[in-house]
Structure formats: structure tokens, C-alpha cells
Scaffold this motif. Structure first.
Motif: not given
Length: 703
Positions: A420-445
Motif C-alpha cells: 500500500s503506497v501513497r502518491r500525489h498527482a498534479y493535473v492541469q485541465q486547460s480550456f479549449a480555444p475560444l470559438k465564435m459561432i453565428s447566432s443562427e447556429s444556436i437555435g431558436s432559444k
């Protein structure tokens, strides 16, 4: 010279007689078949639309009572991400309120159970209309989730020109074993997790479906379809233990399937059963997030292989002041003990989002650890998480530090051992690059006020007694929002000794704003009944704000209520700032005249409170409304919140609202309350007495 008589030659007449007899026999045969089982008629049926080419055709059986709930949720989730075509098969007279869902109404078929006719008719329809257009066909129910990319990966390695029946093989449950008329080498593909048939199987099966339907031996449609495939195609369902994982069937008898951990979804291609549309959306969100994480990991690996990977460091920004230093939240025993944002984040149970993400990270870590376990002669197994840290850096991503206990097992002789051993984990989750979309693709709401049905807010306030507190509420509302013409106050008034003072105050403010009184007289007080009665005379597109008399409301809060509440789409449960008892305040807090002040010892944002809500009248009705059987203090708000969370057509948004202040008042918990209400009342009373700082100071003075 003889005269030629008119008429046909004997040979030609015989040909016409035979041709007429053949046509008559053919029509009679078609009509006889059509009168008995019209949905399996051998007569060619016209196609209802152009044929499409694709990889897999998925036919989903559903019923009239589920077409607008389960089926439509399937259509809006995983059905949009399959390498082929998805069609829903319903009874002859079924309709839907949604025009975009592709329905095939099977002639002569109803929603009777067991759905043997519907199942056979669906398979027949797919074969008649699309046999030459698709390589694979899948028969499914409306409570099945399918991971399209995983399904494609499995089927790309198989030849559709050979006979295949793929799924989870079954022999019947313990009560039915030996009673399904199956031979020693026979089985059937269980219908729940889905049945995949190759094009060649459909070609051989289609002409024999009529005969199989006329010679049923059991009441199970999947058993009979499997028997038909075995007899006329010559193949059985895949005998493979792995199919229990790939075509996963949760055999739990409760409705809790897939509401907790989703670990069993990871390796599955199909997931069954998912009866609740909200669970279907939860599983879909989990699958899509996992897919996104896999792609991000693949991207990071490719960047690393190109030797342009940035150096990983826990320091991802350069703070200029102490306030800019990103702080960690401390996690212990599945609870957040110390929060990075202090007073706005009291100690609370770890959010489902964080639990799922940390579980996914741990699974991925150990998959990487054990990638070459056989060559190295050792394996690592996760035991538990001792503690951890989490922080969000808005510009970059999320950081995790996890202290884990794990088993280290060496299985190669002569050094077999388990530690039985003990370990540390250091994790980084990076955000994806910003993406621009048109309002028509969002839908009716669209998320804007213009898309809402109304901007006029109807504040509904249940009231029994407490005329002085109501005077404070009304005066504050009048002084802050007297120029706002899009505001109404509905007072649901119960009889009380100080009722006249309340009526006088209503009359006083009526000159400046729209105020109405709904009379309750001597009825027993029930907040759920009062709020229901107060909204009863309003139209479905009326925006409601359900509140209490102890609140102070700013106009900024009302504007945010308009922004965060969307008709037929989104319900807003604001998190209010609740004051502690003034006896526990610091001297500075006592000197402040402005109630809109957020000191650590003055109060806290009540994350566990759901009493205030903003929604439209039609949405209140569609999610189920208040439980009017609840009387006295509490529980009706929690019941409404749970209904909103479970609603298949509504989102719930929760956010701290600085423009809503709950003024402290003593809480009396009637001992005669039901135990659940009493416990909730006592918990709220204890939480509102004083801050931790004040309690520590008091204990120090006592000691």
C-alpha cells in the motif's frame, strides 16, 4: 370465298384468360395478406422519400405516450451523432408536437404490448426501403443510448455482406429458462441493449418475417425475432462474454440506473435502460465531455510529439496583488472544507460535476500507469483519495492536486508482492480555444430578453401577520423601483390580528405601483397553496418572482431575473445573501446603515435555500407546480426545485444574487412538524445564528 368471323384467335384468347386469372390471383393474394397483416404485405409499397446512402440505419420503436418525451430526447441527444440515419417507428395514428422528429407510422399497428407486430413490421419496413442503401441495421427501443463513434468502430471491422446478428445473447431469466422453446445451440439477442443486423441478414430475413409472425411460440418479441433469424438466416446472436459490456444492460430493478456513477458507461457501445429523459441528457453530456477530454488529450500528445509542448507549472499567471493569487479549495471526505472564495462558498458536499471529473481523471491516470503493466511485471490499483485541492483559473483552466492511496502489486516471480503506497498527482485541465459561432447556429432559444414572452415581473408574496415587516418590504420596493412600470405586487393575504395595518400599507403604495390582494381569509397557512393561488389569475406567459416578506430586493436583481428566466426553457433559483443574527455582528457591521453589505460576519450566501424562484406561469404548471399537501414551514420549495431539475424541457440556473438580501428574524420550529420539515427548520435556524468567526470568538471568551 368464305366470310371471316369476328373475334380472337383461340390461342390469343387462352393467353388473355390465363393473364387475367394470374392478375386476379395476385390481387386476391395481396388483399388476403393485407386484410390479415397489412403491415407485412408483400405488395411493393411506395417510398415516402428519397433513399439515402449511409453506414447504419437505426430504427427505434416508441409509443404514443413516449414520443414527445423519451423519443424526442433521443432525437436531440445521441441520434445527432451517429454515422447514418435514425427513424422512429410508431403506431398508425400516432402524432407528435415536434415537427422535426422523423416518424414512420406503421399501417395496421397499435401500441399493444408485447410489441411483436410493431417489431416485425419495423424490421420489414427497413428491409423493404433501405436494404440496398445501408450496410448495417439496428433495432432499438426509446430507452436506449448509443455511442455512435464506438458503434462505427466495432462494425467497420466486420463484413456486412456476411450474415451477422450482434448484441447481448440471452437465454431467458431463471423463471423462463427452458420455457422459450430454444434448442441447445440457440439463443437470441436481447432487445433492450439493441440488435445489430448486417445487410445480408436483412436480405435473408425479410421474406420470412410473415411466416415467423404467424408461428409465434412465446410472447417475447426479441425471442421470436432471434428464433426467426436462427431458422431462416442460420446464425445465432454473438456468443461473446464481452458483449455484456459492449451492449450494456443495467439489471437494477429500481429507477436509480445511471443516476450515480457512470463508470459502467465508459466501455459500453449501447446503454440500457434509460427511462427518464433527464438521465438520458445526463448520460449524453457525460459521453460528450469524455469525448472532448479524449480529443484534448490526443491534441496534447500530438503537440508533445512535435516538441512544442509548454512547460507545465502550477504557476500559470503572474499576480500583481494578493487578490490576484489563485487560491485552492480543500477537499476532504467528499466535502469542500475550505473554499477559495470565502464567505460566498460555505462548506458543502462536493458538486456532482467535480466528483465525476475527479473520478474520470483517476481512471485515466491508472490507465496510463498500467499501459505496459505486463511488460513491467507490476500493476497499480486505486484504493481511495485521502484529500485534494481544486482551483479554477478563468483564463487557463482547472488545476487538481490529489493525494491518493493505491496498491502496488508485483506479479512476476520471484518478487511477487503487494504494497500500500501513497502518491500525489498534479493535473492541469486547460480550456479549449475560444470559438465564435453565428447566432443562427444556436437555435431558436436565444439567451436574451427579447426571446422571452414578457418582461413584466409579477412578484407574488404570501403573508400572514407581520405587518411591520411588510411595511419595510413595501417601502424598500417602492423607494428602489417606483419608476419601474413593468412591476406588479400580488399579496396573498391570510387573516391575522394586524391585517388592517397590512391593508393600509397596500393602499398607500398602490398609488405608485400595481398592487393586488388575493384573499385567503382563515384558511390554514400553506406557502405552496398561497403561491399557486396568487398565480392562478395570470396568463401562462406571465413572469413570476416567488419571494418572502423578509427579503430586500434591488432593481438590479429584478433585471437579472428577467435575463436569467426564459419561457419554456429556463428556471432561475437565485442564491440569496442571508444575514446572521445582528447580535453576532462586528462593530463595523452594526454601524453600516446599508443592508446591501456582504461582510464575513454579517451573513452568508445560502446555497441550500430554494425559497425564491423566478419562472413563467406556464413553466410552473408544466414542471408539476407546488405540492399543496405540504403545510407549515419549508419543504414546498425543495419539492418544486427537484421537479424543475427533473423536468425534461427546462434548465435550472443557480447563481449568487447580491441584489437579494434576507433580513434576519428568529425562527420558530413547531415540534409538531413532520420529521423532515422539523430537521430542515432546525438546520436553517442553527445556520443563521452566527458566523464561524463569531462562534470562535465566543468560545475563546468562554475558555
Amino acid at each position: 370465298m368464305g366470310i371471316r368471323r369476328g373475334g380472337l384467335r383461340p390461342g390469343r384468347a387462352l393467353i388473355l384468360i390465363l393473364f387475367g386469372a394470374s392478375i386476379s390471383i395476385f390481387i386476391t393474394w395481396c388483399l388476403s395478406k393485407s386484410s390479415s397483416l397489412p403491415f407485412l404485405t408483400a405488395c411493393p409499397a411506395p417510398l415516402i422519400h428519397e433513399k439515402e446512402k449511409g453506414f447504419v440505419f437505426i430504427g427505434i420503436m416508441t409509443a404514443a405516450k413516449y414520443v414527445d418525451t423519451r423519443a424526442y430526447n433521443v432525437w436531440k441527444t445521441w441520434a445527432q451523432h451517429v454515422p447514418g440515419k435514425v427513424v422512429f417507428f410508431v403506431a398508425e395514428n400516432t402524432s407528435s408536437i415536434y415537427k422535426d422528429i422523423p416518424l414512420v407510422r406503421l399501417k395496421g399497428v397499435d401500441d399493444s404490448y408485447p410489441p411483436q407486430k410493431k417489431s416485425f413490421a419495423m424490421v420489414k419496413w427497413m428491409a423493404d426501403n433501405y436494404m440496398d442503401s445501408f450496410e448495417w441495421f439496428l433495432r432499438a427501443d426509446d430507452d436506449l443510448y448509443i455511442k455512435g463513434d464506438s458503434l462505427e468502430k466495432l462494425l467497420r471491422g466486420l463484413d456486412p455482406s456476411r450474415s451477422h446478428a450482434i448484441g447481448q445473447a440471452g437465454l431467458g431469466n431463471s423463471q423462463e429458462y427452458g420455457l422459450l422453446a430454444l434448442g441447445q445451440s440457440d439463443n437470441y439477442c436481447m432487445g433492450g441493449p439493441g440488435i445489430v443486423l448486417s445487410r445480408e441478414t436483412m436480405r435473408k430475413l425479410s421474406p420470412n418475417l410473415q411466416h415467423c409472425l404467424e408461428h409465434l411460440l412465446t410472447g417475447h418479441e426479441d425471442v421470436e425475432l432471434g428464433r426467426c433469424i436462427r431458422k431462416h438466416v442460420g446464425v445465432a446472436c454473438t456468443w461473446n462474454y464481452e458483449m455484456q459490456t459492449l451492449f450494456h444492460n443495467n439489471q437494477s430493478t429500481s429507477n436509480d440506473a445511471y443516476t450515480g456513477s457512470l463508470e459502467e458507461v465508459k466501455a459500453a457501445i449501447t446503454v440500457h435502460p434509460i427511462k427518464n429523459p433527464s438521465v438520458m441528457r445526463r448520460v449524453h453530456s457525460h459521453v460528450r465531455v469524455s469525448k472532448l477530454n479524449d480529443l484534448r488529450e490526443k491534441r496534447a500528445t500530438l503537440i508533445s510529439e512535435l516538441s512544442i509542448s509548454p512547460t507545465i507549472s502550477l504557476k500559470r499567471n503572474d499576480p500583481t496583488t494578493l487578490e490576484d493569487v489563485p487560491l485552492f479549495s480543500f477537499i476532504d471526505n467528499n466535502r469542500i472544507i475550505f473554499c477559495s472564495d470565502g464567505v460566498n462558498c460555505p462548506r458543502h458536499t462536493l458538486e456532482q460535476r467535480t466528483r465525476m471529473e475527479m473520478g474520470r481523471i483517476i481512471t485515466q491516470l491508472f490507465d496510463d500507469f498500467n499501459a505496459n503493466a505486463r511488460q513491467r511485471g507490476r500493476v497499480l490499483q486505486f484504493q481511495n483519495l485521502q484529500y485534494g485541492y481544486e482551483r479554477l483559473i478563468p483564463r487557463y483552466g482547472v488545476d487538481y492536486i490529489m493525494d491518493m492511496i493505491l496498491w502496488f502489486k508485483k506479479f512476476r516471480p520471484p518478487h511477487r508482492t503487494t504494497l500500500s503506497v501513497r502518491r500525489h498527482a498534479y493535473v492541469q485541465q486547460s480550456f479549449a480555444p475560444l470559438k465564435m459561432i453565428s447566432s443562427e447556429s444556436i437555435g431558436s432559444k436565444l439567451y436574451d430578453v427579447a426571446g422571452n414572452a414578457s418582461n413584466h415581473i409579477h412578484i407574488i408574496l404570501p403573508l400572514k401577520g407581520r405587518s411591520l415587516v411588510f411595511a419595510r418590504f413595501a417601502t424598500h420596493l417602492r423607494n428602489w423601483c417606483m419608476r419601474d412600470k413593468k412591476l406588479s405586487l400580488i399579496v396573498v393575504l391570510y387573516s391575522s390580528p394586524d391585517e388592517n395595518e397590512t391593508r393600509n400599507k397596500v393602499e398607500e403604495i398602490s398609488a405608485l405601483m400595481d398592487v393586488k390582494i388575493v384573499e385567503m381569509k382563515d384558511e390554514p397557512f400553506s406557502r405552496g397553496i398561497a403561491l399557486t393561488r396568487g398565480s392562478s389569475h395570470l396568463s401562462d406567459d406571465s413572469l413570476l418572482f416567488l419571494t418572502d416578506v423578509d427579503m430586500l430586493i434591488s432593481c438590479d436583481a429584478l433585471r437579472r431575473i428577467q435575463l436569467n428566466t426564459i419561457y419554456k426553457a429556463q428556471v432561475f433559483f437565485p442564491i440569496v445573501f442571508s444575514e446572521f443574527s445582528p447580535d453576532s455582528w462586528s462593530e463595523n457591521d452594526r454601524l453600516l446603515a446599508d443592508s446591501f453589505h456582504y461582510g464575513r460576519r454579517r451573513g452568508y450566501f445560502r446555497h441550500f435555500g430554494y425559497g425564491l424562484a423566478a419562472l413563467y406561469k406556464g413553466d410552473l404548471h408544466s414542471i408539476g407546480g407546488f405540492n399543496t399537501s405540504i403545510t407549515g414551514w419549508g419543504m414546498e420549495d425543495v419539492d418544486l426545485f427537484e421537479k424543475a431539475v427533473k423536468s425534461p424541457s427546462h434548465r435550472v440556473i443557480r447563481a449568487p444574487e447580491p441584489g437579494l438580501i434576507h433580513i434576519y428574524h428568529p425562527i420558530h420550529c413547531d415540534p409538531s412538524m413532520p420529521s423532515a420539515q422539523l430537521a430542515m427548520c432546525q438546520g436553517s435556524k442553527a445556520a443563521s445564528l452566527a458566523s464561524i468567526d463569531s462562534l470562535v470568538q465566543t468560545l475563546n471568551h468562554v475558555s
